[in-house]
Scaffold this motif. Structure first.
Motif, PDB file in Angstrom:
ATOM      1  N   PRO A   1     -28.623 105.713  69.472  1.00  0.00           N
ATOM      2  CA  PRO A   1     -27.771 105.524  68.395  1.00  0.00           C
ATOM      3  C   PRO A   1     -26.534 104.712  68.620  1.00  0.00           C
ATOM      4  N   LYS A   2     -25.979 103.833  67.714  1.00  0.00           N
ATOM      5  CA  LYS A   2     -24.880 103.088  67.876  1.00  0.00           C
ATOM      6  C   LYS A   2     -23.667 104.092  67.510  1.00  0.00           C
ATOM      7  N   LYS A   3     -22.696 103.988  68.336  1.00  0.00           N
ATOM      8  CA  LYS A   3     -21.531 104.843  68.188  1.00  0.00           C
ATOM      9  C   LYS A   3     -20.324 104.226  67.937  1.00  0.00           C
ATOM     10  N   ASP A   4     -19.315 104.808  66.986  1.00  0.00           N
ATOM     11  CA  ASP A   4     -17.971 104.025  67.058  1.00  0.00           C
ATOM     12  C   ASP A   4     -17.050 104.424  68.042  1.00  0.00           C
ATOM     13  N   ALA A   5     -15.970 104.138  67.936  1.00  0.00           N
ATOM     14  CA  ALA A   5     -14.868 104.245  69.127  1.00  0.00           C
ATOM     15  C   ALA A   5     -14.584 105.847  69.250  1.00  0.00           C
ATOM     16  N   ASN A   6     -14.919 106.649  68.407  1.00  0.00           N
ATOM     17  CA  ASN A   6     -14.579 108.000  68.619  1.00  0.00           C
ATOM     18  C   ASN A   6     -15.861 108.766  69.226  1.00  0.00           C
TER      19      ASN A   6
ATOM     20  N   LYS B   1     -26.565 102.979  53.519  1.00  0.00           N
ATOM     21  CA  LYS B   1     -27.560 103.863  52.919  1.00  0.00           C
ATOM     22  C   LYS B   1     -27.580 105.285  53.623  1.00  0.00           C
ATOM     23  N   GLY B   2     -26.822 105.297  54.533  1.00  0.00           N
ATOM     24  CA  GLY B   2     -26.505 106.501  55.275  1.00  0.00           C
ATOM     25  C   GLY B   2     -27.524 106.570  56.484  1.00  0.00           C
ATOM     26  N   GLU B   3     -28.248 105.500  56.788  1.00  0.00           N
ATOM     27  CA  GLU B   3     -29.193 105.464  57.810  1.00  0.00           C
ATOM     28  C   GLU B   3     -28.523 105.229  58.999  1.00  0.00           C
ATOM     29  N   PRO B   4     -29.018 105.991  60.341  1.00  0.00           N
ATOM     30  CA  PRO B   4     -28.098 105.760  61.447  1.00  0.00           C
ATOM     31  C   PRO B   4     -28.445 104.365  62.115  1.00  0.00           C
ATOM     32  N   LEU B   5     -27.317 103.758  62.532  1.00  0.00           N
ATOM     33  CA  LEU B   5     -27.636 102.267  63.031  1.00  0.00           C
ATOM     34  C   LEU B   5     -27.870 102.521  64.754  1.00  0.00           C
ATOM     35  N   LEU B   6     -28.602 101.552  65.036  1.00  0.00           N
ATOM     36  CA  LEU B   6     -29.357 101.459  66.286  1.00  0.00           C
ATOM     37  C   LEU B   6     -28.676 100.500  67.162  1.00  0.00           C
ATOM     38  N   ALA B   7     -28.704 100.522  68.516  1.00  0.00           N
ATOM     39  CA  ALA B   7     -28.398  99.725  69.623  1.00  0.00           C
ATOM     40  C   ALA B   7     -28.904  99.807  70.913  1.00  0.00           C
ATOM     41  N   VAL B   8     -29.078  99.046  71.914  1.00  0.00           N
ATOM     42  CA  VAL B   8     -29.930  98.971  73.271  1.00  0.00           C
ATOM     43  C   VAL B   8     -28.952  99.504  74.385  1.00  0.00           C
ATOM     44  N   GLU B   9     -29.411 100.287  75.231  1.00  0.00           N
ATOM     45  CA  GLU B   9     -29.074 100.528  76.533  1.00  0.00           C
ATOM     46  C   GLU B   9     -29.589  99.942  77.601  1.00  0.00           C
ATOM     47  N   ARG B  10     -29.139  99.039  78.350  1.00  0.00           N
ATOM     48  CA  ARG B  10     -29.877  98.662  79.860  1.00  0.00           C
ATOM     49  C   ARG B  10     -29.957  99.817  80.547  1.00  0.00           C
TER      50      ARG B  10
END
Length: 383
Positions: free
Chosen positions: A303-308, A316-325
């Motif tokens: 899950p993509k996280k903000d500064a906090n 739309k209220g759907e979680p944003l995704l990111a990648v972690e190496r």
């Protein structure tokens, strides 16, 4: 008047400069906004990390050898009188293959057989005479010796005649002939190869520490480059009772049937020795692994996280995704899949392609048809 005109020109130039400067400043502002705007997510295909039964195997490489195979050659010199086979022909045990000129030996054999016949007649007559005391025992012994000498001469000439021809020592397939009728051949000349292809041996080496896991009759899977989509079943038939001093490896021989004669001696073979019970392993497609000199890694969907540190969501209220190496420890590779020893957990999603476009924290979106488990996608099945 001139002064007024110059002021007008300076004013026009100033207006043009200000307009160009404003346009340039607006372009720079647009570029800054473009770079500062959040990047759209990259569509990626993913696979789910799974725990599944993995068959323990010992990989090895070796070569194939014929059950019986010889290079047919001559013991004596001579001129080829007849060739009684064709290249690539299947021959049977005892079938005549080549005949050298043997007229001289046949003539000598005729003389020797005549001498043997006369010696036998003399011996038979002498055996009667010596019983009647008509000849001495010494003369009879000479007749017996003459008979044995004549018989030995006949046997010697028959042996010489036998060396003037070649018979198939076993049934098999004969290779391309290397001689023609009329050729004078020296002793030891190879005329063709003969191979029994009904079964083959696969010889390979294994490290000495693997010896306790091997036994006679153990199953082995063999594959060759000529038939990449096929696997041939073999079984261990012999284990060398000596470890090689230089390599500390042990020579092992497996036997495999070859009823269609598809496999040929000398082929390079990849072998998988079946070691025993299956174990549960974490498995992912091999395409998920990025291999580098400083370690092997995968991109894990998170899950993509903000500064906090809170998960971000879209409109739309759907979680944003990111990648972690994430760096991982890999194990055996087989059939397009690889074992993960350390670094992943069951159920995590990993990117299966396009890793060059990604970096830590890159926003991504999962393709609709790409998040199925490994076995539901077009991945080879692990035995």
């Amino acid at each position: 008047m001139l002064r007024r005109r110059m002021l007008i020109m300076l004013g026009v130039v100033l207006i043009v400069v200000l307009a160009l400067g404003g346009y340039k400043a607006f372009s720079i502002y647009q570029q800054i906004q473009q770079f500062s705007a959040p990047k759209p997510p990259i569509n990626v295909a993913v696979a789910v990390v799974e725990s599944r039964a993995w068959q323990n195997r010992l990989p090895a490489i070796g070569s194939l050898k014929a059950l019986q195979g010889v290079n047919l050659s001559l013991e004596v010199a001579g001129t080829v009188k007849a060739l009684q086979f064709e290249s690539g022909q299947k021959v049977k045990l005892g079938q005549p293959l080549l005949q050298l000129d043997s007229d001289v030996e046949k003539g000598l054999l005729g003389t020797a057989e005549a001498d043997l016949g006369l010696a036998q007649v003399d011996y038979a007559r002498g055996s009667k005479l010596v019983g009647d005391a008509a000849i001495s025992k010494g003369e009879f012994d000479k007749l017996a010796a003459t008979q044995k000498k004549a018989a030995a001469t006949v046997a010697q000439l028959n042996a010489s005649l036998a060396k003037k021809r070649i018979l198939a020592p076993f049934s098999g397939t004969i290779g391309i002939r290397q001689v023609d009728v009329g050729d004078y051949l020296a002793s030891g000349t190879v005329i063709a190869t003969l191979q029994d292809l009904s079964s083959l041996y696969a010889d390979f080496y294994v490290p000495e520490q693997m010896l306790p896991k091997l036994s006679i009759g153990q199953q082995v899977q063999v594959s060759v480059a000529a038939f990449p989509d096929e696997s041939f079943n073999a079984s261990i038939s012999a284990i060398n009772p000596k470890v090689e001093d230089a390599t500390r490896n042990v020579l092992v021989r497996a036997t495999l049937p070859n009823p269609d004669s598809k496999l040929l001696p000398g082929m390079f073979a990849n072998l998988q020795v079946i070691l025993g019970q299956d174990t549960q392993e974490l498995v992912v497609p091999e395409s998920t692994i990025t291999y580098t000199l400083y370690g092997n890694s995968v991109f894990v969907i998170t899950p993509k996280k903000d500064a906090n540190g809170q998960p971000e969501k879209n409109a739309k209220g759907e979680p944003l995704l990111a990648v972690e190496r994430r760096f991982v420890e890999t194990g055996e590779r087989r059939g397009g899949q690889v074992i993960i020893r350390k670094g992943l957990k069951v159920g995590e999603q990993v990117v299966t392609g396009g890793q060059l476009k990604l970096d830590n924290g890159t926003p991504v979106a999962i393709s609709a048809d790409s998040a199925a488990p490994v076995e539901q996608r077009d991945q080879p099945k692990v035995d």
